[in-house]
Write a protein that holds these residues in place. Structure first.
Motif, PDB file in Angstrom:
ATOM      1  N   MET A   1     -28.870   2.183  12.254  1.00  0.00           N
ATOM      2  CA  MET A   1     -28.691   0.851  11.739  1.00  0.00           C
ATOM      3  C   MET A   1     -27.350   0.781  11.008  1.00  0.00           C
ATOM      4  O   MET A   1     -27.010   1.644  10.224  1.00  0.00           O
ATOM      5  CB  MET A   1     -29.816   0.480  10.780  1.00  0.00           C
ATOM      6  N   PHE A   2     -26.605  -0.271  11.275  1.00  0.00           N
ATOM      7  CA  PHE A   2     -25.320  -0.499  10.623  1.00  0.00           C
ATOM      8  C   PHE A   2     -25.554  -0.937   9.187  1.00  0.00           C
ATOM      9  O   PHE A   2     -26.362  -1.816   8.918  1.00  0.00           O
ATOM     10  CB  PHE A   2     -24.535  -1.573  11.387  1.00  0.00           C
ATOM     11  N   LYS A   3     -24.835  -0.322   8.250  1.00  0.00           N
ATOM     12  CA  LYS A   3     -24.980  -0.685   6.843  1.00  0.00           C
ATOM     13  C   LYS A   3     -23.639  -0.512   6.153  1.00  0.00           C
ATOM     14  O   LYS A   3     -23.042   0.562   6.194  1.00  0.00           O
ATOM     15  CB  LYS A   3     -26.028   0.191   6.172  1.00  0.00           C
ATOM     16  N   MET A   4     -23.172  -1.596   5.526  1.00  0.00           N
ATOM     17  CA  MET A   4     -21.898  -1.552   4.816  1.00  0.00           C
ATOM     18  C   MET A   4     -21.906  -2.610   3.724  1.00  0.00           C
ATOM     19  O   MET A   4     -22.536  -3.652   3.875  1.00  0.00           O
ATOM     20  CB  MET A   4     -20.743  -1.823   5.772  1.00  0.00           C
ATOM     21  N   THR A   5     -21.183  -2.335   2.663  1.00  0.00           N
ATOM     22  CA  THR A   5     -20.993  -3.306   1.595  1.00  0.00           C
ATOM     23  C   THR A   5     -19.745  -4.112   1.909  1.00  0.00           C
ATOM     24  O   THR A   5     -18.726  -3.555   2.319  1.00  0.00           O
ATOM     25  CB  THR A   5     -20.810  -2.583   0.244  1.00  0.00           C
ATOM     26  N   ILE A   6     -19.833  -5.416   1.718  1.00  0.00           N
ATOM     27  CA  ILE A   6     -18.673  -6.288   1.912  1.00  0.00           C
ATOM     28  C   ILE A   6     -18.379  -6.904   0.545  1.00  0.00           C
ATOM     29  O   ILE A   6     -19.226  -7.563  -0.037  1.00  0.00           O
ATOM     30  CB  ILE A   6     -18.959  -7.420   2.919  1.00  0.00           C
ATOM     31  N   VAL A   7     -17.173  -6.678   0.049  1.00  0.00           N
ATOM     32  CA  VAL A   7     -16.764  -7.199  -1.249  1.00  0.00           C
ATOM     33  C   VAL A   7     -15.408  -7.863  -1.081  1.00  0.00           C
ATOM     34  O   VAL A   7     -14.506  -7.292  -0.466  1.00  0.00           O
ATOM     35  CB  VAL A   7     -16.637  -6.053  -2.294  1.00  0.00           C
ATOM     36  N   SER A   8     -15.281  -9.062  -1.600  1.00  0.00           N
ATOM     37  CA  SER A   8     -13.996  -9.740  -1.554  1.00  0.00           C
ATOM     38  C   SER A   8     -13.140  -9.212  -2.705  1.00  0.00           C
ATOM     39  O   SER A   8     -13.454  -9.422  -3.869  1.00  0.00           O
ATOM     40  CB  SER A   8     -14.195 -11.248  -1.685  1.00  0.00           C
ATOM     41  N   THR A   9     -12.081  -8.488  -2.355  1.00  0.00           N
ATOM     42  CA  THR A   9     -11.198  -7.905  -3.361  1.00  0.00           C
ATOM     43  C   THR A   9      -9.751  -8.240  -3.020  1.00  0.00           C
ATOM     44  O   THR A   9      -9.436  -8.524  -1.866  1.00  0.00           O
ATOM     45  CB  THR A   9     -11.334  -6.364  -3.405  1.00  0.00           C
ATOM     46  N   PRO A  10      -8.898  -8.166  -4.018  1.00  0.00           N
ATOM     47  CA  PRO A  10      -7.484  -8.400  -3.707  1.00  0.00           C
ATOM     48  C   PRO A  10      -6.942  -7.274  -2.841  1.00  0.00           C
ATOM     49  O   PRO A  10      -7.424  -6.148  -2.901  1.00  0.00           O
ATOM     50  CB  PRO A  10      -6.811  -8.416  -5.086  1.00  0.00           C
ATOM     51  N   SER A  11      -5.942  -7.589  -2.049  1.00  0.00           N
ATOM     52  CA  SER A  11      -5.307  -6.566  -1.225  1.00  0.00           C
ATOM     53  C   SER A  11      -4.602  -5.561  -2.125  1.00  0.00           C
ATOM     54  O   SER A  11      -4.034  -5.912  -3.147  1.00  0.00           O
ATOM     55  CB  SER A  11      -4.295  -7.228  -0.287  1.00  0.00           C
ATOM     56  N   ARG A  12      -4.656  -4.314  -1.736  1.00  0.00           N
ATOM     57  CA  ARG A  12      -4.015  -3.266  -2.526  1.00  0.00           C
ATOM     58  C   ARG A  12      -2.832  -2.651  -1.763  1.00  0.00           C
ATOM     59  O   ARG A  12      -2.432  -1.542  -2.040  1.00  0.00           O
ATOM     60  CB  ARG A  12      -5.029  -2.184  -2.859  1.00  0.00           C
ATOM     61  N   ILE A  13      -2.286  -3.379  -0.826  1.00  0.00           N
ATOM     62  CA  ILE A  13      -1.252  -2.801   0.028  1.00  0.00           C
ATOM     63  C   ILE A  13       0.075  -2.571  -0.683  1.00  0.00           C
ATOM     64  O   ILE A  13       0.949  -1.926  -0.137  1.00  0.00           O
ATOM     65  CB  ILE A  13      -1.022  -3.643   1.305  1.00  0.00           C
ATOM     66  N   LEU A  14       0.239  -3.071  -1.893  1.00  0.00           N
ATOM     67  CA  LEU A  14       1.489  -2.864  -2.612  1.00  0.00           C
ATOM     68  C   LEU A  14       1.527  -1.512  -3.319  1.00  0.00           C
ATOM     69  O   LEU A  14       2.581  -1.045  -3.712  1.00  0.00           O
ATOM     70  CB  LEU A  14       1.719  -3.987  -3.622  1.00  0.00           C
ATOM     71  N   HIS A  84     -23.194  12.260   2.849  1.00  0.00           N
ATOM     72  CA  HIS A  84     -21.959  11.488   3.002  1.00  0.00           C
ATOM     73  C   HIS A  84     -21.623  11.230   4.469  1.00  0.00           C
ATOM     74  O   HIS A  84     -21.122  10.157   4.807  1.00  0.00           O
ATOM     75  CB  HIS A  84     -20.816  12.167   2.260  1.00  0.00           C
ATOM     76  N   MET A  85     -21.899  12.171   5.334  1.00  0.00           N
ATOM     77  CA  MET A  85     -21.669  11.920   6.764  1.00  0.00           C
ATOM     78  C   MET A  85     -22.592  10.819   7.264  1.00  0.00           C
ATOM     79  O   MET A  85     -22.163   9.974   8.062  1.00  0.00           O
ATOM     80  CB  MET A  85     -21.859  13.200   7.576  1.00  0.00           C
ATOM     81  N   ASN A  86     -23.829  10.802   6.794  1.00  0.00           N
ATOM     82  CA  ASN A  86     -24.758   9.752   7.214  1.00  0.00           C
ATOM     83  C   ASN A  86     -24.290   8.381   6.749  1.00  0.00           C
ATOM     84  O   ASN A  86     -24.473   7.382   7.458  1.00  0.00           O
ATOM     85  CB  ASN A  86     -26.174  10.056   6.735  1.00  0.00           C
ATOM     86  N   LYS A  87     -23.669   8.317   5.559  1.00  0.00           N
ATOM     87  CA  LYS A  87     -23.111   7.036   5.111  1.00  0.00           C
ATOM     88  C   LYS A  87     -22.006   6.581   6.060  1.00  0.00           C
ATOM     89  O   LYS A  87     -21.963   5.418   6.457  1.00  0.00           O
ATOM     90  CB  LYS A  87     -22.536   7.167   3.691  1.00  0.00           C
ATOM     91  N   LEU A  88     -21.106   7.498   6.407  1.00  0.00           N
ATOM     92  CA  LEU A  88     -20.013   7.142   7.321  1.00  0.00           C
ATOM     93  C   LEU A  88     -20.548   6.770   8.702  1.00  0.00           C
ATOM     94  O   LEU A  88     -20.036   5.846   9.350  1.00  0.00           O
ATOM     95  CB  LEU A  88     -19.007   8.291   7.426  1.00  0.00           C
ATOM     96  N   LYS A  89     -21.577   7.468   9.160  1.00  0.00           N
ATOM     97  CA  LYS A  89     -22.178   7.133  10.460  1.00  0.00           C
ATOM     98  C   LYS A  89     -22.845   5.767  10.410  1.00  0.00           C
ATOM     99  O   LYS A  89     -22.746   4.999  11.369  1.00  0.00           O
ATOM    100  CB  LYS A  89     -23.174   8.221  10.873  1.00  0.00           C
ATOM    101  N   SER A  90     -23.510   5.434   9.294  1.00  0.00           N
ATOM    102  CA  SER A  90     -24.187   4.138   9.205  1.00  0.00           C
ATOM    103  C   SER A  90     -23.187   2.987   9.192  1.00  0.00           C
ATOM    104  O   SER A  90     -23.514   1.866   9.541  1.00  0.00           O
ATOM    105  CB  SER A  90     -25.087   4.072   7.966  1.00  0.00           C
ATOM    106  N   MET A  91     -21.946   3.289   8.791  1.00  0.00           N
ATOM    107  CA  MET A  91     -20.884   2.281   8.812  1.00  0.00           C
ATOM    108  C   MET A  91     -20.175   2.247  10.166  1.00  0.00           C
ATOM    109  O   MET A  91     -19.245   1.478  10.365  1.00  0.00           O
ATOM    110  CB  MET A  91     -19.858   2.577   7.718  1.00  0.00           C
TER     111      MET A  91
END
Length: 145
Positions: A1-14, A84-91
């Protein structure tokens, strides 16, 4: 099952600090806990979960790793590694390859940008399904009036 948190944050590309960018990214997607303003990035960059993502998968995206290779490289417990691998796999950021009795892991498609495209597809499907549920709930509500 796909599982991920989505949070609106400012871009940090600078910000030019690679570890800081990775840590914020991993925090924003729910792989690690939310970071605080006083976060010690030097400590985070030494943690097994961070090194798993950065040193093993991000810096070696084409390489397939066995669990034992990852354990030896990270010097962590099997429980911590697989949590931690299971978290990455779920994403949907990791792919698994079965060779005989051995499982090997790498960044999905051997590239973070391509791996992320799978995430975007999963997020879109999840949002589409939520939208269908919302419309159905509204229809059910209206049919009761």
């Amino acid at each position: 099952m796909f599982k991920m948190t989505i949070v609106s944050t400012p871009s940090r590309i600078l910000d030019e600090d690679l570890d800081k960018n990775i840590a914020y990214f991993l925090s924003d997607i729910g792989y690690i806990p939310r970071l605080k303003p006083f976060t010690d990035f030097a400590t985070i960059s030494k943690a097994a979960y961070f090194r798993l993502f950065k040193d093993c998968f991000l810096m070696n995206p084409q390489r397939y790793w066995t669990g034992d290779e990852l354990l030896a490289f990270l010097k962590t417990s099997r429980t911590t590694l697989y949590r931690h691998m299971n978290k990455l796999k779920s994403m949907d950021l990791l792919e698994e390859l079965q060779e005989g009795k051995t499982k090997k892991y790498r960044l999905r498609s051997g590239d973070l940008v391509r791996a992320w495209s799978w995430v975007e597809v999963n997020v879109k499907m999840a949002l589409d399904n939520y939208g269908k549920s919302v419309r159905h709930i509204v229809e059910l509500t209206q049919s009761r009036h």
